[in-house]
Design a protein around this motif. Structure first.
Motif, PDB file in Angstrom:
ATOM      1  N   PRO A   1      47.482-108.953 -38.449  1.00 41.36           N
ATOM      2  CA  PRO A   1      47.557-110.538 -38.306  1.00 41.36           C
ATOM      3  C   PRO A   1      48.774-111.166 -38.967  1.00 41.36           C
ATOM      4  N   GLU A   2      49.102-110.387 -40.061  1.00 41.39           N
ATOM      5  CA  GLU A   2      50.434-111.186 -40.877  1.00 41.39           C
ATOM      6  C   GLU A   2      51.738-110.650 -39.989  1.00 41.39           C
ATOM      7  N   GLY A   3      51.484-109.584 -39.418  1.00 41.74           N
ATOM      8  CA  GLY A   3      52.625-108.991 -38.547  1.00 41.74           C
ATOM      9  C   GLY A   3      52.914-109.708 -37.531  1.00 41.74           C
ATOM     10  N   MET A   4      51.844-110.726 -36.966  1.00 45.58           N
ATOM     11  CA  MET A   4      51.905-111.517 -35.685  1.00 45.58           C
ATOM     12  C   MET A   4      52.270-112.787 -36.072  1.00 45.58           C
ATOM     13  N   GLU A   5      52.501-113.248 -37.386  1.00 44.37           N
ATOM     14  CA  GLU A   5      52.690-114.577 -37.818  1.00 44.37           C
ATOM     15  C   GLU A   5      54.089-114.782 -37.570  1.00 44.37           C
ATOM     16  N   MET A   6      54.264-116.277 -37.362  1.00 47.20           N
ATOM     17  CA  MET A   6      55.602-116.790 -37.035  1.00 47.20           C
ATOM     18  C   MET A   6      55.947-117.660 -38.183  1.00 47.20           C
ATOM     19  N   PRO A   7      57.187-117.511 -38.920  1.00 46.49           N
ATOM     20  CA  PRO A   7      57.537-118.322 -39.836  1.00 46.49           C
ATOM     21  C   PRO A   7      57.650-119.882 -39.685  1.00 46.49           C
ATOM     22  N   GLU A   8      57.340-120.577 -40.510  1.00 52.09           N
ATOM     23  CA  GLU A   8      57.415-122.201 -40.230  1.00 52.09           C
ATOM     24  C   GLU A   8      58.760-122.410 -39.899  1.00 52.09           C
ATOM     25  N   GLY A   9      58.647-123.402 -38.717  1.00 48.41           N
ATOM     26  CA  GLY A   9      59.837-124.168 -38.354  1.00 48.41           C
ATOM     27  C   GLY A   9      60.630-123.149 -37.357  1.00 48.41           C
TER      28      GLY A   9
ATOM     29  N   PRO B   1      58.326-111.857 -33.916  1.00 48.04           N
ATOM     30  CA  PRO B   1      57.706-111.218 -35.217  1.00 48.04           C
ATOM     31  C   PRO B   1      57.557-109.618 -34.936  1.00 48.04           C
ATOM     32  N   PRO B   2      57.330-108.946 -36.120  1.00 46.30           N
ATOM     33  CA  PRO B   2      57.219-107.273 -36.059  1.00 46.30           C
ATOM     34  C   PRO B   2      56.047-107.030 -35.069  1.00 46.30           C
ATOM     35  N   ILE B   3      55.285-107.434 -34.982  1.00 46.35           N
ATOM     36  CA  ILE B   3      53.795-107.350 -34.102  1.00 46.35           C
ATOM     37  C   ILE B   3      53.641-108.531 -33.196  1.00 46.35           C
ATOM     38  N   HIS B   4      53.903-108.461 -31.915  1.00 45.79           N
ATOM     39  CA  HIS B   4      54.184-109.503 -30.913  1.00 45.79           C
ATOM     40  C   HIS B   4      53.327-109.530 -29.571  1.00 45.79           C
ATOM     41  N   ASP B   5      53.171-108.250 -29.505  1.00 41.26           N
ATOM     42  CA  ASP B   5      52.318-107.891 -27.946  1.00 41.26           C
ATOM     43  C   ASP B   5      50.936-107.373 -28.204  1.00 41.26           C
ATOM     44  N   PHE B   6      50.252-107.375 -29.444  1.00 41.89           N
ATOM     45  CA  PHE B   6      48.920-106.976 -29.445  1.00 41.89           C
ATOM     46  C   PHE B   6      47.701-107.867 -29.409  1.00 41.89           C
ATOM     47  N   THR B   7      47.170-107.402 -28.131  1.00 45.20           N
ATOM     48  CA  THR B   7      46.014-108.196 -27.961  1.00 45.20           C
ATOM     49  C   THR B   7      44.705-107.242 -27.513  1.00 45.20           C
ATOM     50  N   ILE B   8      43.399-107.868 -27.742  1.00 46.63           N
ATOM     51  CA  ILE B   8      42.339-107.084 -27.178  1.00 46.63           C
ATOM     52  C   ILE B   8      41.668-107.688 -26.204  1.00 46.63           C
ATOM     53  N   THR B   9      41.687-107.396 -24.810  1.00 48.85           N
ATOM     54  CA  THR B   9      41.103-108.204 -23.814  1.00 48.85           C
ATOM     55  C   THR B   9      39.869-107.580 -23.158  1.00 48.85           C
ATOM     56  N   ASP B  10      38.950-108.445 -23.010  1.00 47.09           N
ATOM     57  CA  ASP B  10      37.635-108.047 -22.362  1.00 47.09           C
ATOM     58  C   ASP B  10      38.249-107.850 -20.901  1.00 47.09           C
TER      59      ASP B  10
ATOM     60  N   LEU C   1      39.658-110.878 -27.780  1.00 51.78           N
ATOM     61  CA  LEU C   1      39.010-110.352 -28.982  1.00 51.78           C
ATOM     62  C   LEU C   1      39.975-110.057 -30.113  1.00 51.78           C
ATOM     63  N   THR C   2      41.063-110.405 -29.986  1.00 52.66           N
ATOM     64  CA  THR C   2      42.003-109.915 -31.178  1.00 52.66           C
ATOM     65  C   THR C   2      41.472-110.352 -32.484  1.00 52.66           C
ATOM     66  N   GLU C   3      41.236-111.509 -32.657  1.00 50.52           N
ATOM     67  CA  GLU C   3      40.861-111.820 -33.935  1.00 50.52           C
ATOM     68  C   GLU C   3      39.587-111.176 -34.535  1.00 50.52           C
ATOM     69  N   THR C   4      38.789-110.355 -33.799  1.00 48.87           N
ATOM     70  CA  THR C   4      37.582-109.753 -34.194  1.00 48.87           C
ATOM     71  C   THR C   4      37.983-108.742 -35.370  1.00 48.87           C
ATOM     72  N   ILE C   5      39.215-108.409 -35.512  1.00 47.75           N
ATOM     73  CA  ILE C   5      39.853-107.232 -36.280  1.00 47.75           C
ATOM     74  C   ILE C   5      39.885-107.790 -37.553  1.00 47.75           C
TER      75      ILE C   5
ATOM     76  N   ASP D   1      39.859-105.705 -42.742  1.00 48.08           N
ATOM     77  CA  ASP D   1      40.484-107.058 -42.666  1.00 48.08           C
ATOM     78  C   ASP D   1      41.676-107.156 -42.064  1.00 48.08           C
ATOM     79  N   GLY D   2      41.820-106.423 -40.881  1.00 51.58           N
ATOM     80  CA  GLY D   2      43.225-106.322 -40.062  1.00 51.58           C
ATOM     81  C   GLY D   2      44.285-105.492 -40.753  1.00 51.58           C
ATOM     82  N   THR D   3      43.913-104.912 -41.738  1.00 53.88           N
ATOM     83  CA  THR D   3      44.899-103.812 -42.444  1.00 53.88           C
ATOM     84  C   THR D   3      44.754-102.435 -42.016  1.00 53.88           C
TER      85      THR D   3
END
Length: 444
Positions: free
Chosen positions: A190-198, A245-254, A261-265, A350-352
């Protein structure tokens, strides 16, 4: 003369270190290097004619050649032959990078694997510099002093080849010894997918290919149809530039509902069984996978199989292995990046990422003995990187260092012996000549 000698050996060290590093990071990730070679083949329109075994063999051979050239140059093994071979290699690679710079067939040359990424312009500049250094050492190879005597160079030659080939074979059997990708152990997804503010990021569009009544159509996530359609494939493309971001294309799709379902991890323990293509997955160790899945169910841990394969491949896998775990869709390139094993297993807390295993070395028997909360598997390993570096030092650097020291001591002892012999011979000749002169004087 001294200045030329110094410059030649500076060029030698720079070239040697570059080749050793480039060859090693490729050797620890031969599948990643194979993917890059396939990118080049695809750009040339040759991919349909290049079998996987050939591209993988070329990957192992390329990394072994680069690493060995670097070590041979550092130790001045076969100085004349090696320096000319490096010069020829750099001429070819420079021509290739000129083409890459002009035609832009790939975004990254793959010179240093995933460890260091260079733009095509940076790659061309780097190769021009290395080509110049290669010209210097090829013109004056005999100005490079040997670290090991000529009679012991065969040890360096054979041990280097053995070590680097064994490194590639082990990385193929398990997973890369060193992981330079954004999904390495210790990375928080999750942190690797975050975008810096602005900062604005690029926009990606994912389309899903589905089939119904023999008709195939493409749908966006918003247009995803009902469950009467059969999932075939998915693909993502970038539609606008921006910070990535370092991780930009990670998704879990039914696959059936299109739910994300990406946020379930992000909470608790999650097992991710990763297989880009189930059609090509190794089913040898499916028993260990099932054992870990049953363990996850018993302890209320999440367990997902992520794949880019369609329904028919999933059904075939279930029939072969008896798999009961759920299957979800993730982009093929992402899955290939996550782990170099098909299938491979990740453990997240917890996503790590706290654990990664190839299918050949799944720790099923050890893991199921107790819950993750009480097990060493449920926490980040404390000495992972340090242990791997120590192993490299123990198995390669230390033996060659000891060989060099022993060789230099042997040469020094020979020099002392020869010097003492010459000195004793000089004294003997002096005494002999003096005695001879005295006899001649008496005879007169």
């Amino acid at each position: 003369m001294k200045v030329r000698y110094l410059l030649i050996n500076i060029a030698r060290i720079i070239l040697a270190v570059t080749f050793i590093f480039s060859g090693f990071v490729k050797a620890v990730d031969p599948i990643g290097t194979q993917y890059k070679l396939q990118d080049y083949a695809e750009a040339l329109g040759l991919l349909p004619y290049v079998p996987d075994w050939f591209s993988l063999s070329a990957s192992v051979a390329l990394s072994a050649m680069e690493f060995s050239f670097g070590v041979f140059l550092l130790f001045a093994v076969l100085r004349g032959i090696v320096t000319r071979a490096i010069l020829a290699f750099m001429v070819v690679m420079t021509l290739v990078t000129v083409w890459i710079w002009m035609a832009d067939p790939v975004s990254d040359c793959g010179c240093f694997g995933d460890a260091i990424r260079l733009s095509n312009g940076e790659t061309l500049l780097k190769n021009i510099i290395l080509l110049g250094l290669a010209c210097v050492v090829a013109k004056w190879p005999m100005n490079m002093p040997r670290f090991v005597n000529l009679s012991n160079q065969w040890i360096v030659f054979h041990y280097t080849f053995l070590f680097i080939l064994a490194t590639s074979v082990w990385s193929l059997y398990d997973i890369p010894v060193f992981d330079f990708r954004p999904y390495h152990i210790g990375a928080n997804i999750p942190e690797g997918m975050e975008m810096p503010e602005g900062v604005e990021g690029p926009e990606f569009e994912t389309t899903f290919i589905l089939e119904k009544d023999g008709v195939r159509k493409e749908f966006t996530l918003e247009e995803y149809p009902d469950s009467t359609w059969t999932f075939i494939d998915s693909k993502s493309k970038q539609i606008s530039e921006g910070y990535v971001p370092p991780i930009h294309d990670f998704t879990i799709t039914d696959m059936q509902t299109g739910d994300d379902l990406t946020e379930t991890i992000n909470e608790g323990y999650t097992f991710l069984l990763v297989s880009p293509h189930l059609e090509q997955a190794d089913d040898t160790n499916f028993g260990n996978i099932d054992m870990i899945y049953e363990y996850a169910v018993e302890n209320h841990y999440k367990f997902y199989c992520l794949t880019a394969s369609g329904d028919s491949a999933i059904t075939r896998w279930k029939d072969m292995t008896g798999a009961e775990y759920p299957f979800y869709n993730t982009d093929e390139t992402t899955l290939k990046t996550i782990i170099r094993s098909n299938p491979g297993l990740l453990l997240l807390k917890d996503g790590t990422v706290i654990g990664k295993w190839g299918h050949n070395l799944l720790p099923a028997d050890e893991m199921i003995r107790q819950p993750l909360e009480k097990s060493e598997f449920g926490h980040l390993p404390e000495d992972g990187l340090a242990k791997r570096i120590a192993l490299i030092l123990l198995w390669f650097v230390l033996p060659l260092a000891l060989l060099t020291i022993a060789d230099r001591l042997w040469m020094w002892s020979r020099w002392i012996s020869q010097k003492e012999f010459k000195e004793s011979n000089r004294i003997y000749n002096f005494i002999k000549n003096k005695t001879k002169n005295e006899k001649e004087n008496r005879s007169r």
